[in-house]
Design an enzyme around this catalytic site. Structure first.
Site, PDB file in Angstrom:
ATOM      1  CG  HIS A   1      18.177  33.174  20.504  1.00 48.10           C
ATOM      2  ND1 HIS A   1      18.551  33.547  19.233  1.00 48.10           N
ATOM      3  CD2 HIS A   1      19.316  33.165  21.262  1.00 48.10           C
ATOM      4  CE1 HIS A   1      19.856  33.776  19.213  1.00 48.10           C
ATOM      5  NE2 HIS A   1      20.341  33.554  20.439  1.00 48.10           N
TER       6      HIS A   1
ATOM      7  CG  LEU B   1      -1.915  -1.189   1.310  1.00 48.28           C
ATOM      8  CD1 LEU B   1      -2.566  -1.222   2.687  1.00 48.28           C
ATOM      9  CD2 LEU B   1      -2.972  -1.077   0.211  1.00 48.28           C
TER      10      LEU B   1
ATOM     11  CE  LYS C   1      11.055  14.694  -0.525  1.00 49.26           C
ATOM     12  NZ  LYS C   1      10.820  13.951  -1.775  1.00 49.26           N
TER      13      LYS C   1
ATOM     14  CB  ALA D   1      12.599  15.095 -14.142  1.00 49.56           C
ATOM     15  CB  THR D   2       9.182  16.297 -18.919  1.00 51.85           C
ATOM     16  OG1 THR D   2       8.848  14.929 -19.198  1.00 51.85           O
ATOM     17  CG2 THR D   2      10.551  16.597 -19.495  1.00 51.85           C
TER      18      THR D   2
END
Length: 462
Positions: free
Chosen positions: A441, A38, A51, A266-267
């Site tokens: 911070h 899945l 990733k 990668a179009t």
């Protein structure tokens, strides 16, 4: 024959999220998936594996470029690409098995096989016919190519093949300077591959804020990526172990070519609806071949809905998820809503790029009176500590009301930082609202507050 309240076709982020929400709302639900696992494209051959490789290659880059700067001495690591691929596969397995667990937990039936809508309220999977009061098409998308280019997923590859290469090639040509091309190009460039990106337009990342795009290109060029812009690819001549990309420079019609071990096409992507059966029921499509829906994701065929990459809008997993939850609400008789004006986009290079809302170019074209609050990460102590001070945050606000209209940033953890502005925009917040909110911070998020301050009297650390 099984009967359900809802059958969802496709188990990607849109489909499985839709199925879970339907089940949570008390609807008897089934999900159809032809893969062995899945999760759809995203978990199997898209977002998640890419990733994993981006993370692994970034760690390698840090070890070989920045460790000694921090006093971390020793022999630099070498790349065992087979082990890296095994790591990637393990990440995929964890995620896909997690989705399978969620199906069982929510008592959702997995109808294994490729589904076809054979009649209104009827989905056939293999030889089995299943009835449903409602059908949700969430079949996703597949890579698109250019005319005359043959994909073999070995030498000439799509993103799927690029994730499965047996070794790091010495050279790669990436056709297309969009998100997928830049992310995968970054992976292999970091691992030592000579990467050249060929793009039809005269800039990278079409549709992105122009200043962000220029900064990203400059940064990636420093990392070793080469760019050929304004180039129309004519053909790809592939052999067993090499390929030649032939292109024409648009500015002067000059013909040129470049050789590479691997060519990544990668179009973009297109809706995946092979043998779905929707057209056989008279289903309406848009001019771009997407399924046409109304504002409640209903198609023109009674009882059939569609979400995700098969309909109009950005092809993003999180957009599909939102639509999946919303359409489940509609089917259950509730109100489903997706705010398409607040859908973030992220490029997971290093530095990351993130955006939400309008760009400067769009606001100018629309004649909107706006202000720009900008802050560079060079003024952020945390960013400088991790060698990522080159980027910046740009906040766009209405000049009269101070309401946030968009945000664009390039820098560390941009994909996470953008959500502060997404929440602010969802609640109609002003730049002052963000500026008056205390930020811890030292964090990267302080740059977001500084950009908001820059919309008023001025940033503190600029």
């Amino acid at each position: 024959m099984s009967e359900y309240d809802v059958i969802v076709i496709g188990s990607g982020p849109g489909g499985y999220v839709c199925a879970i929400r339907c089940a949570q709302l008390g609807l008897k639900t089934a999900i159809v998936e032809g893969r062995e696992t899945l999760g759809g494209t995203c978990l199997n051959v898209g977002c998640i594996p890419s990733k994993a490789l981006l993370h692994a290659s970034h760690m390698y880059h840090e070890a070989t470029h920045n460790f000694t700067k921090m006093g971390l001495m020793g022999k630099s690591p070498s790349v065992d690409f087979k082990t890296m691929q095994e790591y990637k596969s393990g990440v995929i397995a964890q995620n896909t098995s997690g989705v399978e667990f969620l199906m069982k937990k929510n008592k959702i039936d997995w109808l294994k096989g490729w589904g076809k809508i054979t009649a209104k309220g009827e989905v056939t999977v293999g030889k089995d016919v299943h009835k449903a009061k409602n059908i949700v098409i969430a079949s996703g998308s597949e890579p698109s190519s250019l005319p005359g280019i043959e994909i073999d997923e070995k030498v000439v590859v799509t993103s799927t093949g690029a994730l499965e290469l047996p070794k790091v090639p010495k050279s790669m040509v990436v056709i297309g300077a969009g998100v997928i091309g830049l992310e995968m190009g970054s992976v292999y460039a970091r691992l030592g591959c000579d990467v050249t990106v060929v793009e039809f337009l005269d800039h990278i990342t079409p549709g992105m804020d122009a200043e962000i795009a220029k900064t990203l290109q400059r940064t990636l060029k420093k990392q070793g990526l080469n760019f050929v812009l304004g180039a129309a690819v004519q053909s790809v001549d592939a052999k067993k172990t090499k390929a030649t990309v032939n292109y024409k420079l648009r500015k002067d019609e000059t013909d040129a070519s470049i050789d590479a071990d691997v060519v990544l096409v990668a179009t973009g992507r297109k809706p995946f609806m092979d043998n779905l059966g929707f057209d056989g029921l008279g289903g309406e499509l848009t001019e771009r071949g997407q399924i046409k829906t109304d504002d409640q994701w209903r198609t023109n065929v009674d009882g059939i809905f569609a979400i995700g990459d098969v309909i109009e809008g950005p092809m993003l997993a999180h957009k599909a998820e939102d639509e999946g939850m919303a359409v489940a609400e509609v089917i259950a008789g509730k109100h489903g809503h997706v705010n398409y004006g607040v859908i973030p986009g992220v490029i997971y290079t290093t530095p990351e790029v993130a955006s939400v809302g309008k760009t400067q170019e769009e606001l100018k074209d629309e004649g909107v009176d706006f202000k720009v609050g900008k802050f560079t990460f060079m003024g952020n102590g945390r960013a400088k500590a991790v060698f990522q001070g080159e980027g910046f945050v740009k906040l766009l606000v209405d000049a009269k009301t101070d309401r946030i209209l968009g945000c664009h940033l390039i820098g560390p953890s941009a994909g996470d930082l953008i959500h502060e502005i997404c929440v602010a925009m969802e609640f109609g917040a002003s730049a002052q609202d963000v500026a008056m909110t205390c930020h811890a911070h030292p964090t990267f998020s302080e740059a977001m507050r500084e950009a908001a301050l820059a919309c008023g009297d001025g940033a503190i650390h600029a």
